[in-house]
Write an enzyme that holds these catalytic residues in place. Structure first.
Site, PDB file in Angstrom:
ATOM      1  NE  ARG A   1      -2.226  -2.069   3.202  1.00 16.97           N
ATOM      2  CZ  ARG A   1      -2.605  -2.276   4.463  1.00 16.97           C
ATOM      3  NH1 ARG A   1      -3.625  -1.629   4.965  1.00 16.97           N
ATOM      4  NH2 ARG A   1      -1.956  -3.129   5.220  1.00 16.97           N
TER       5      ARG A   1
ATOM      6  CE  LYS B   1      30.768  21.579   1.717  1.00 18.67           C
ATOM      7  NZ  LYS B   1      31.405  20.828   0.624  1.00 18.67           N
TER       8      LYS B   1
ATOM      9  CE1 TYR C   1      28.438  26.456   0.018  1.00 17.89           C
ATOM     10  CE2 TYR C   1      30.263  26.889  -1.479  1.00 17.89           C
ATOM     11  CZ  TYR C   1      29.543  26.020  -0.670  1.00 17.89           C
ATOM     12  OH  TYR C   1      29.948  24.717  -0.551  1.00 17.89           O
TER      13      TYR C   1
ATOM     14  CB  SER D   1      30.631  43.722  -0.519  1.00 19.49           C
ATOM     15  OG  SER D   1      30.146  44.098   0.753  1.00 19.49           O
TER      16      SER D   1
HETATM   17  C1  UD1 Z   1      -1.234  -6.545  12.472  1.00 17.31           C
HETATM   18  C2  UD1 Z   1      -1.928  -7.481  13.499  1.00 17.31           C
HETATM   19  C3  UD1 Z   1      -3.161  -6.768  14.081  1.00 17.31           C
HETATM   20  C4  UD1 Z   1      -2.740  -5.432  14.695  1.00 17.31           C
HETATM   21  C5  UD1 Z   1      -1.964  -4.580  13.671  1.00 17.31           C
HETATM   22  C6  UD1 Z   1      -1.362  -3.389  14.375  1.00 17.31           C
HETATM   23  C7  UD1 Z   1      -1.556  -9.840  12.885  1.00 17.31           C
HETATM   24  C8  UD1 Z   1      -2.145 -11.040  12.234  1.00 17.31           C
HETATM   25  N1  UD1 Z   1      -2.311  -8.735  12.870  1.00 17.31           N
HETATM   26  O1  UD1 Z   1      -2.116  -6.307  11.385  1.00 17.31           O
HETATM   27  O2  UD1 Z   1      -3.787  -7.575  15.077  1.00 17.31           O
HETATM   28  O3  UD1 Z   1      -3.887  -4.754  15.163  1.00 17.31           O
HETATM   29  O4  UD1 Z   1      -0.885  -5.321  13.093  1.00 17.31           O
HETATM   30  O5  UD1 Z   1      -0.719  -2.521  13.471  1.00 17.31           O
HETATM   31  O6  UD1 Z   1      -0.462  -9.917  13.408  1.00 17.31           O
HETATM   32  N2  UD1 Z   1       4.985  -9.206   8.411  1.00 17.31           N
HETATM   33  C9  UD1 Z   1       5.995 -10.079   8.087  1.00 17.31           C
HETATM   34  N3  UD1 Z   1       5.696 -11.205   7.407  1.00 17.31           N
HETATM   35  C10 UD1 Z   1       4.424 -11.562   7.078  1.00 17.31           C
HETATM   36  C11 UD1 Z   1       3.387 -10.662   7.418  1.00 17.31           C
HETATM   37  C12 UD1 Z   1       3.700  -9.505   8.094  1.00 17.31           C
HETATM   38  O7  UD1 Z   1       7.173  -9.823   8.390  1.00 17.31           O
HETATM   39  O8  UD1 Z   1       4.250 -12.631   6.476  1.00 17.31           O
HETATM   40  C13 UD1 Z   1       5.329  -7.978   9.150  1.00 17.31           C
HETATM   41  C14 UD1 Z   1       5.058  -6.702   8.372  1.00 17.31           C
HETATM   42  O9  UD1 Z   1       6.223  -6.278   7.695  1.00 17.31           O
HETATM   43  C15 UD1 Z   1       4.646  -5.708   9.464  1.00 17.31           C
HETATM   44  C16 UD1 Z   1       4.080  -6.593  10.547  1.00 17.31           C
HETATM   45  O10 UD1 Z   1       4.519  -7.906  10.300  1.00 17.31           O
HETATM   46  O11 UD1 Z   1       5.770  -5.019   9.986  1.00 17.31           O
HETATM   47  C17 UD1 Z   1       2.553  -6.549  10.574  1.00 17.31           C
HETATM   48  O12 UD1 Z   1       2.055  -6.914   9.303  1.00 17.31           O
HETATM   49  P1  UD1 Z   1       0.885  -6.114   8.613  1.00 17.31           P
HETATM   50  O13 UD1 Z   1       0.579  -6.771   7.326  1.00 17.31           O
HETATM   51  O14 UD1 Z   1       1.185  -4.657   8.596  1.00 17.31           O
HETATM   52  O15 UD1 Z   1      -0.307  -6.451   9.647  1.00 17.31           O
HETATM   53  P2  UD1 Z   1      -1.589  -5.602   9.967  1.00 17.31           P
HETATM   54  O16 UD1 Z   1      -2.641  -5.911   8.962  1.00 17.31           O
HETATM   55  O17 UD1 Z   1      -1.209  -4.200  10.158  1.00 17.31           O
END
Ligand code: UD1
Ligand code: MG
Length: 454
Positions: free
Chosen positions: A18, A337, A352, A391
């Site tokens: 996103r 700088k 400068y 100047s």
């Molecule tokens: C997640 C939580 C949700 C919480 C929210 C808070 C889960 C299932 N859900 O949802 O309950 O309210 O965060 O912001 O945990 N990531 C990985 N590998 C994966 C999937 C995700 O490393 O396979 C990492 C992402 O990079 C991110 C984090 O885990 O930093 C959370 O993933 P994201 O997809 O942002 O979860 P949310 O939908 O925000």
């Protein structure tokens, strides 16, 4: 109290679809530093002695960034993106070798405070098996909801799996969780993927754990600490919260901000007591300003050090390596700088100064330029103490202008000026008596002739 060290695992393998960006999500900045750095710093300051990060396959930019500066952060790769529990399992090796509590944080949640993290691990010390940070919000959409029965946290339900009644719950999961020593690996192994997204959810650790009789608790914190950055507008929202916090902290520490909402800080900005900041000033990373300095409107500072009593701006630009001593004045449309300016020196107008040193009490006249770059190499300009730079002087580096010397206005200085000398680097003025009025009469006649011909 727990005498075992704490391991923090930061999940950062998500694709960040996103964000619509060529840069990995966790490399986007809030407060002048990447999200991942902010999370790691909070975890460290909140008590984590060991740090592990799970990155996505091919996230070379994140890997290279984490390797900088001899960092001790362990990096793991999640090859397929099968959910947050699957991501945590990618750090299996770190979990298996660790004796002590484990924190799991998300790389996209940069505003959590260290004290909030330590409040979470305190719950483990007080007897909880699983503790998580939750928050109440009027806009819960997208977050996992906390299910509480008879005052006990029993499960987390993700938005996509929630029925209407669950969606109405305003108590949400921040994503930050802590697990008692040795517990996480077995919980992760027990988590399935029978849900709307077919993913392994870390959040299911609560239902799996409580079904086994473990104690799960939620610590409720301030919603503003838990903003998750999933798109550009959430990035802007996180930045706004960061700035509000930095402004409030600066004022609480004795800094006057004439119009706080127009001043922008970085994570490492340091301002002394009684610094006055006029409207529309930007502090990019690496700025240190001592007490009593006045920074006038519309100035931009980055990587600069300013000693007490200095006056900067309006409309000044201090770039990396600007090192200004006590009582230096830098005025409008001046760029500095990589230059040391000694006490009491003045550089007040349209100038400068790059790759230079300026001695004490020297006055640099309007329109002065150091020519520090020949297209291939940078060269240094050394200006002594008590110099009067006329100047519009151009100093072609490498060049040295001695103490107590003077350069004539409009000079191009290409060779060294000895101490106490005066340098003229310009054509000598010639005066032709009467030539001005004669020329004007000639041109007036020419114009009249052209007019009568039409
Ligand atoms: C997640 C939580 C949700 C919480 C929210 C808070 C889960 C299932 N859900 O949802 O309950 O309210 O965060 O912001 O945990 N990531 C990985 N590998 C994966 C999937 C995700 O490393 O396979 C990492 C992402 O990079 C991110 C984090 O885990 O930093 C959370 O993933 P994201 O997809 O942002 O979860 P949310 O939908 O925000
Ligand atoms: Mg998220």
């Amino acid at each position: 109290m727990n005498d075992q060290s704490c391991l923090a695992v930061v999940l950062a393998a998500g694709e960040g679809t996103r964000m619509k960006s060529n840069l990995p999500k966790v490399m986007h900045s809030v407060g002048g530093r990447p999200l991942i750095d902010a999370v790691l710093e909070s975890a460290r300051a909140g008590g984590a002695e060991r740090l592990a990060v799970v990155i996505g396959a091919g996230a070379d930019k994140v890997r290279a960034h984490l390797a900088k500066g001899g960092s001790t952060v362990q990096v793991f790769e999640q090859r397929e993106r099968l959910g947050t529990a699957h991501a945590a399992l990618a750090a299996r090796e770190a979990l298996a070798s660790h004796k002590g509590p484990v924190l799991v944080l998300f790389g996209d949640t940069p505003l959590v405070r260290p004290a909030t993290i330590s409040a979470l691990t305190d719950r483990l010390n007080a007897g909880a098996d699983i503790a998580l940070l939750g928050f109440e919000t009027d806009t819960p959409t997208g977050y996992g909801r906390l299910i509480v029965n008879d005052g006990r946290l029993v499960a987390i339900v993700e938005e996509k799996d929630a029925d209407a009644a669950t969606k109405a719950i305003r108590l949400c999961n921040s994503g930050i969780m802590a697990f008692r020593s040795g517990l996480l690996p077995e919980l992760l192994e027990a988590i399935g993927n029978a849900n709307a997204k077919g993913e392994y959810y870390l959040t299911d650790a609560v239902a799996v754990g409580t079904a086994r009789g473990l104690r799960a608790e939620a610590v409720i914190g301030d919603e503003r600490e838990f903003v998750g950055v999933n798109d550009r507008s959430q990035l802007a929202a996180a930045e706004a919260i960061f700035q509000q916090r930095a402004r409030a902290e600066a004022m609480a520490a004795g800094v006057t901000l004439v119009a706080p909402e127009t001043v922008f800080f970085s994570f490492d900005t340091r301002l002394g007591r009684d610094v006055v900041v006029e409207p529309n000033v930007v502090f990019a990373p690496g700025v240190e300003v001592a007490s009593g300095v006045v920074i006038r409107a519309f100035s931009h500072l980055e990587g600069a050090k300013v000693a007490s009593g200095a006056i900067i701006g309006p409309y000044a630009r201090l770039r990396p390596g600007a090192d200004l001593a006590e009582n230096v004045h830098v005025g409008n449309f001046v760029e500095i700088k990589n230059a040391r300016v000694d006490p009491g020196a003045k550089v007040n107008h349209l100038t400068y100064i790059g790759d230079a040193t300026i001695g004490a009490r020297t006055n640099v006249g309007a329109g002065t330029i150091t020519c520090n770059y020949d297209g291939f190499f940078k060269h240094k300009t050394v200006i002594g103490a008590d110099v009067f730079v006329g100047s519009n002087t151009v100093m072609v580096a490498p060049v040295r202008v001695g103490d107590n010397s003077l350069t004539a206005a409009g000079s191009v200085i290409t060779s060294d000026v000895p101490d106490g000398a005066m340098a003229f680097g310009r054509a000598r003025q010639e005066v032709k008596e009467g030539m001005g009025s004669a020329k004007k009469a000639e041109l007036a006649a020419k114009k009249a002739a052209a007019k009568s011909a039409t």
